[in-house]
Design an enzyme around this catalytic site. Sequence first.
Site, PDB file in Angstrom:
ATOM      1  N   HIS A   1      -9.534  -0.771  12.401  1.00 47.41           N
ATOM      2  CA  HIS A   1      -8.137  -0.961  12.800  1.00 47.41           C
ATOM      3  C   HIS A   1      -7.500   0.425  12.846  1.00 47.41           C
ATOM      4  O   HIS A   1      -6.771   0.827  11.942  1.00 47.41           O
ATOM      5  CB  HIS A   1      -7.394  -1.871  11.826  1.00 47.41           C
ATOM      6  CG  HIS A   1      -5.908  -1.858  12.069  1.00 47.41           C
ATOM      7  ND1 HIS A   1      -5.348  -2.426  13.184  1.00 47.41           N
ATOM      8  CD2 HIS A   1      -4.884  -1.292  11.389  1.00 47.41           C
ATOM      9  CE1 HIS A   1      -4.035  -2.217  13.161  1.00 47.41           C
ATOM     10  NE2 HIS A   1      -3.729  -1.530  12.090  1.00 47.41           N
TER      11      HIS A   1
ATOM     12  N   GLY B   1       0.835  -1.188   0.000  1.00 50.16           N
ATOM     13  CA  GLY B   1       0.000   0.000   0.000  1.00 50.16           C
ATOM     14  C   GLY B   1       0.860   1.225   0.000  1.00 50.16           C
ATOM     15  O   GLY B   1       2.098   1.130   0.014  1.00 50.16           O
TER      16      GLY B   1
ATOM     17  N   ASP C   1      -4.628  -6.474  16.828  1.00 50.46           N
ATOM     18  CA  ASP C   1      -5.199  -5.733  17.960  1.00 50.46           C
ATOM     19  C   ASP C   1      -5.763  -6.711  18.995  1.00 50.46           C
ATOM     20  O   ASP C   1      -5.617  -6.524  20.203  1.00 50.46           O
ATOM     21  CB  ASP C   1      -6.287  -4.787  17.444  1.00 50.46           C
ATOM     22  CG  ASP C   1      -5.769  -3.932  16.302  1.00 50.46           C
ATOM     23  OD1 ASP C   1      -4.948  -3.055  16.554  1.00 50.46           O
ATOM     24  OD2 ASP C   1      -6.165  -4.182  15.145  1.00 50.46           O
TER      25      ASP C   1
HETATM   26  P1  NAI Z   1       6.608  -1.291   4.045  1.00 52.57           P
HETATM   27  O1  NAI Z   1       6.589   0.100   3.526  1.00 52.57           O
HETATM   28  O2  NAI Z   1       7.847  -1.836   4.656  1.00 52.57           O
HETATM   29  O3  NAI Z   1       6.181  -2.285   2.869  1.00 52.57           O
HETATM   30  C1  NAI Z   1       5.135  -2.020   1.994  1.00 52.57           C
HETATM   31  C2  NAI Z   1       5.506  -2.606   0.650  1.00 52.57           C
HETATM   32  O4  NAI Z   1       4.403  -2.425  -0.234  1.00 52.57           O
HETATM   33  C3  NAI Z   1       6.707  -1.917   0.004  1.00 52.57           C
HETATM   34  O5  NAI Z   1       7.673  -2.889  -0.387  1.00 52.57           O
HETATM   35  C4  NAI Z   1       6.107  -1.221  -1.204  1.00 52.57           C
HETATM   36  O6  NAI Z   1       6.996  -1.139  -2.315  1.00 52.57           O
HETATM   37  C5  NAI Z   1       4.921  -2.135  -1.499  1.00 52.57           C
HETATM   38  N1  NAI Z   1       3.890  -1.544  -2.349  1.00 52.57           N
HETATM   39  C6  NAI Z   1       3.511  -0.252  -2.453  1.00 52.57           C
HETATM   40  N2  NAI Z   1       2.557  -0.112  -3.385  1.00 52.57           N
HETATM   41  C7  NAI Z   1       2.307  -1.346  -3.853  1.00 52.57           C
HETATM   42  C8  NAI Z   1       1.453  -1.841  -4.862  1.00 52.57           C
HETATM   43  N3  NAI Z   1       0.645  -1.039  -5.547  1.00 52.57           N
HETATM   44  N4  NAI Z   1       1.461  -3.174  -5.109  1.00 52.57           N
HETATM   45  C9  NAI Z   1       2.294  -3.993  -4.444  1.00 52.57           C
HETATM   46  N5  NAI Z   1       3.149  -3.577  -3.511  1.00 52.57           N
HETATM   47  C10 NAI Z   1       3.160  -2.267  -3.219  1.00 52.57           C
HETATM   48  O7  NAI Z   1       5.384  -1.378   5.053  1.00 52.57           O
HETATM   49  P2  NAI Z   1       5.067  -2.490   6.159  1.00 52.57           P
HETATM   50  O8  NAI Z   1       5.660  -2.081   7.443  1.00 52.57           O
HETATM   51  O9  NAI Z   1       5.390  -3.829   5.608  1.00 52.57           O
HETATM   52  O10 NAI Z   1       3.500  -2.310   6.311  1.00 52.57           O
HETATM   53  C11 NAI Z   1       2.639  -2.622   5.229  1.00 52.57           C
HETATM   54  C12 NAI Z   1       1.241  -2.095   5.505  1.00 52.57           C
HETATM   55  O11 NAI Z   1       0.644  -2.768   6.598  1.00 52.57           O
HETATM   56  C13 NAI Z   1       1.163  -0.602   5.855  1.00 52.57           C
HETATM   57  O12 NAI Z   1       0.048  -0.055   5.170  1.00 52.57           O
HETATM   58  C14 NAI Z   1       0.941  -0.607   7.342  1.00 52.57           C
HETATM   59  O13 NAI Z   1       0.288   0.571   7.759  1.00 52.57           O
HETATM   60  C15 NAI Z   1       0.044  -1.815   7.465  1.00 52.57           C
HETATM   61  N6  NAI Z   1      -0.040  -2.416   8.801  1.00 52.57           N
HETATM   62  C16 NAI Z   1      -1.251  -2.949   9.189  1.00 52.57           C
HETATM   63  C17 NAI Z   1      -1.406  -3.591  10.386  1.00 52.57           C
HETATM   64  C18 NAI Z   1      -2.727  -4.199  10.772  1.00 52.57           C
HETATM   65  O14 NAI Z   1      -2.811  -4.696  11.891  1.00 52.57           O
HETATM   66  N7  NAI Z   1      -3.756  -4.186   9.948  1.00 52.57           N
HETATM   67  C19 NAI Z   1      -0.270  -3.705  11.323  1.00 52.57           C
HETATM   68  C20 NAI Z   1       0.966  -3.160  10.832  1.00 52.57           C
HETATM   69  C21 NAI Z   1       1.056  -2.528   9.606  1.00 52.57           C
END
Ligand code: NAI
Length: 331
Positions: free
Chosen positions: A187, A89, A159
């Site tokens: 969330h 994202g 959570d």
């Molecule tokens: P990160 O930034 O390390 O990784 C995200 C990856 O998504 C990056 O490699 C990026 O290039 C890729 N990306 C961006 N646009 C994309 C697309 N259109 N198609 C495919 N890949 C794409 O972030 P992280 O730490 O891995 O977190 C990922 C997401 O999870 C964030 O949105 C974060 O806010 C969310 N999150 C949700 C949680 C939940 O409990 N629901 C808990 C922790 C994080």
Amino acid sequence: AKDPVRVLVTGAAGQIGYALVPMIARGVMLGADQPVILHMLDIPPAAEALNGVKMELVDAAFPLLKGVVATTDAVEACTGVNVAVMVGGFPRKEGMERKDVMSKNVSIYKSQASALEKHAAPNCKVLVVANPANTNALILKEYAPSIPEKNITCLTRLDHNRALGQISERLNVQVSDVKNVIIWGNHSSSQYPDVNHATVATPAGDKPVRELVADDAWLNGEFISTVQQRGAAIIKARKLSSALSAASSACDHIRDWVLGTPEGTWVSMGVYSDGSYNVPAGLIYSFPVTCKNGEWCVVQGLPIDEFSRKKLDATAEELSEEKALAYSCLT
Ligand code: NAI
């Protein structure tokens, strides 16, 4: 031997992806007897890093891992997948308006919805992790009308697990002895972590958490805010957002959905509201659910007191606003 299950992870070159793919390859998500083929999607600027992750998966020689697809092409990534974990994202950067972040994610989830709808295996189960998770899942649902709405969920299990962890620390009991907390709603920091039906297994049988904690001020105050703010606390400590706990909880979410929740236990999942508990229909909202035969079902009939009612409504209100914002980005 079982046929391999194809599992898509989007954003696989990111932090959560790096923690998640080895868990999947080790059978943490689908079971230690279930072979898997990993499909990993990321965007072109991350292609080289993604290929590095693929190299490490090969190097780890996981016995259950029967293949790896690493690509920047959404169609190739989605083809034939049975489970899709949407971690990719657009992150909120300093100085960005909420609407701008929403707009980027709406366009990502709209196009990935179409790729999944056209190319995933029938009955593909979808878990959205990327924030705003509930609303991204809603957009995905709207733009993949042929995927049953029951198959599109978002992650609030982290959570839920955080709430179990806080109770276990407070009472100095094993986390595995605590069950049936509930995360209601979004969330986000408007979520409502509810312990009114939660219990702890003791030698004298299951006891209510409220009775054991015997401190309503803590349960109605600090406990709730600690769970709501835990993500921010992790960022402050690690200078990075939760990754291993998010990955582990994503595995818990899919495992319980596919293999079932234990008898007498429910978990929290963000699912498409049918109006249960007077939550507006048409939102992706976190509810207590039990799972059996690969299907979730909202736990019905739990009494909701006045304190809880207000909190269920406040988080629903925030989700309705997010939904309106997301729709305003579609035009
Ligand atoms: P990160 O930034 O390390 O990784 C995200 C990856 O998504 C990056 O490699 C990026 O290039 C890729 N990306 C961006 N646009 C994309 C697309 N259109 N198609 C495919 N890949 C794409 O972030 P992280 O730490 O891995 O977190 C990922 C997401 O999870 C964030 O949105 C974060 O806010 C969310 N999150 C949700 C949680 C939940 O409990 N629901 C808990 C922790 C994080």
